[in-house]
Design a protein around this motif. Sequence first.
Motif, PDB file in Angstrom:
ATOM      1  N   HIS B  75      45.885  31.335  96.450  1.00  0.00           N
ATOM      2  CA  HIS B  75      44.426  31.199  96.455  1.00  0.00           C
ATOM      3  C   HIS B  75      44.033  30.647  97.817  1.00  0.00           C
ATOM      4  O   HIS B  75      44.481  29.569  98.192  1.00  0.00           O
ATOM      5  N   ARG B  77      41.037  29.860 100.894  1.00  0.00           N
ATOM      6  CA  ARG B  77      39.631  29.749 101.294  1.00  0.00           C
ATOM      7  C   ARG B  77      39.583  29.772 102.813  1.00  0.00           C
ATOM      8  O   ARG B  77      40.425  29.157 103.463  1.00  0.00           O
ATOM      9  N   ILE B 102      34.927  32.697 102.448  1.00  0.00           N
ATOM     10  CA  ILE B 102      35.732  33.650 101.666  1.00  0.00           C
ATOM     11  C   ILE B 102      36.567  32.923 100.611  1.00  0.00           C
ATOM     12  O   ILE B 102      37.273  31.956 100.922  1.00  0.00           O
ATOM     13  N   ARG B 104      39.602  33.894  98.306  1.00  0.00           N
ATOM     14  CA  ARG B 104      40.525  35.034  98.254  1.00  0.00           C
ATOM     15  C   ARG B 104      41.706  34.724  97.348  1.00  0.00           C
ATOM     16  O   ARG B 104      42.204  33.601  97.319  1.00  0.00           O
ATOM     17  N   ARG B 105      42.145  35.740  96.635  1.00  0.00           N
ATOM     18  CA  ARG B 105      43.373  35.649  95.857  1.00  0.00           C
ATOM     19  C   ARG B 105      44.320  36.719  96.351  1.00  0.00           C
ATOM     20  O   ARG B 105      43.933  37.880  96.505  1.00  0.00           O
ATOM     21  N   ILE B 112      45.039  42.012  97.176  1.00  0.00           N
ATOM     22  CA  ILE B 112      44.016  41.019  97.555  1.00  0.00           C
ATOM     23  C   ILE B 112      42.725  41.296  96.801  1.00  0.00           C
ATOM     24  O   ILE B 112      42.277  42.440  96.739  1.00  0.00           O
ATOM     25  N   GLU B 114      38.795  39.429  96.775  1.00  0.00           N
ATOM     26  CA  GLU B 114      38.058  38.325  97.395  1.00  0.00           C
ATOM     27  C   GLU B 114      36.564  38.418  97.141  1.00  0.00           C
ATOM     28  O   GLU B 114      36.009  39.490  96.923  1.00  0.00           O
ATOM     29  N   ARG B 116      32.901  36.941  98.762  1.00  0.00           N
ATOM     30  CA  ARG B 116      32.393  36.409 100.031  1.00  0.00           C
ATOM     31  C   ARG B 116      30.909  36.074  99.923  1.00  0.00           C
ATOM     32  O   ARG B 116      30.157  36.809  99.282  1.00  0.00           O
TER      33      ARG B 116
END
Lengths: 346, 218
Positions: B75, B77, B102, B104-105, B112, B114, B116
């Motif tokens: 995870h 950021r 962002i 995001r995983r 991916i 994400e 935003r």
Amino acid sequence: MIRLLSISIVCLSVLWGCQREEITFSTQTKDLFFVQNQGASMPVLVEGNTVSDVLLLVVHGGPGSDALQTMNGSWMAPLESRYAVAYWDQRNAGSTQGGANHDVLKVATFADDLKKIITVLKHRYGANRRIFLYSHSWGGCLSAAFLTQADNQLLVNGWINLDGATDFPLKDTESKDMQLRIGTAEKTAGRNVAEWTAILDYAQANDPRTSPKVSERFNDNAFKAIKLMDQVNKPGMEPTNDLRYSPNSLMSRLVNFYSVYAGSSLETELFKLSFSALLPRLNLPVLCLFGKYDFVVPPAVGQELLNRISSTDKRLVVLNRSGHDPYATEPDIVNEQIIRFIERIR
Amino acid sequence: MNTPILLLQCLFLVLLSGPLFAQRWTTTSQESEQQPLRLHGSLLFQGIYPGFRVGVERPIRQTDFQRSNGRVNSHQRAVLFYVGMYYHPGFHLNTFAGAEYIFRRVGGRGLITEFRSSLALSRTFLGAETYRVGEAGIVETVLASGQFYAMPGLGFGMGKVLGKPGSNRPFAYMVNLNLTGLAPYNGLALPTPTLEIGFRYQLATTSVHFRHRIRTRQ
């Protein structure tokens, strides 16, 4: 890296800002330019024959509709082959761009815009160019606001007024009268009974002069009524250029359709607006073209306009198979009348 | 029972369930580390009108979840600082610069996803010659005519880390759908939805501090 990108962006912006003025004089002109005034950047697309000394300036309806897309249909081709036609998107309409400008969203500002558009057209295409206003619906109101002010009528050579709303209170009462009169006849004849009943019930129970909201409802019913009339020609769908490269912005058109009313006092101003008292000032040639079944701005409004103006060259043509958009429903007759009008006085 | 109370109860249950699930993971490492900046580049389409966006992403925080099968879900950021433009002929050229936060995983197989949220300053340049009429009726040409707007946005993206799966691989590609807008546009906001196809590349030459936490299943 960031510095390089910033420099690139600045260079790009400067290059973009220094566009060259392109003025075409040909039989197939397609010139686009913008006019800035009081917080609005309004596009003007000049198409057709700029070799001719006549230029038609389209003053579209709405407020909030547009000229670049909606008024620029195939029906304009016969006019564009003879004359130059300028399609102008008004402030908070079509592809016009601007910021927070609701404080200046008044009829007087629109009229000032129109004056500036004419000034720029004369600057680009010559001061001796003969300009005719080609107004539709609300455009008729805007044209009246412009023409009745100072000596503005001297800037144009004639006014072609298609279903123009020069007197909103009169438009409302005439619309109600027409809905009741024709609606009752249609219902008696057994045509579209359920739809006419709804329209008649509302017209009988309400007065359009009560408030802008009620007036708006009468306006909506007027458009419904036009659709119910078999006598009105049904024009085919015009091709859209929304999904092609064009100066139109679909999003801008959608947003502006609401932006012209949201948070502005324009609707309240229009509710009370009447130029009838100022119309005797007008002495320029006027051609009124009204649809016989225009429940939105009935032909009686056009007749009242002609009764009041001081012009000696004035004429009302009522189109028997049209509602509110005669340019699309009876284009041949409309164009023929316009060409005859222009050729007579040019 | 009326609807607001029911909604509040549901919200309370959701909030309560968070720590219960979290208890299944234990933090085994938490430290400030250094990680390279990431370069972003993408082609974007505002409707049918093309443009691009480039920027530099600064990692802020990363939590790696080490699974029993050896895979690591990450995870992240980060903040992306970007500049970009799109070109709508005859309407405007829109240039913008801003920042994007962002969430995001990155899955164990390198997938991916994400979310935003962004805020940019936009400057448009009108798509044709522009005139202004002065007080005396004199017509002037306006240079670099256009307007400044705020350009907030929300976006959702999917992508794939290229190469061996795991976090912090150098190269990834992404497809983003962004709903941005120009405001105030004639008193409202002009939606400018964009589709973005781009890449992310981890720069080897620069690095910044970020918070790195590793959690393992209990």
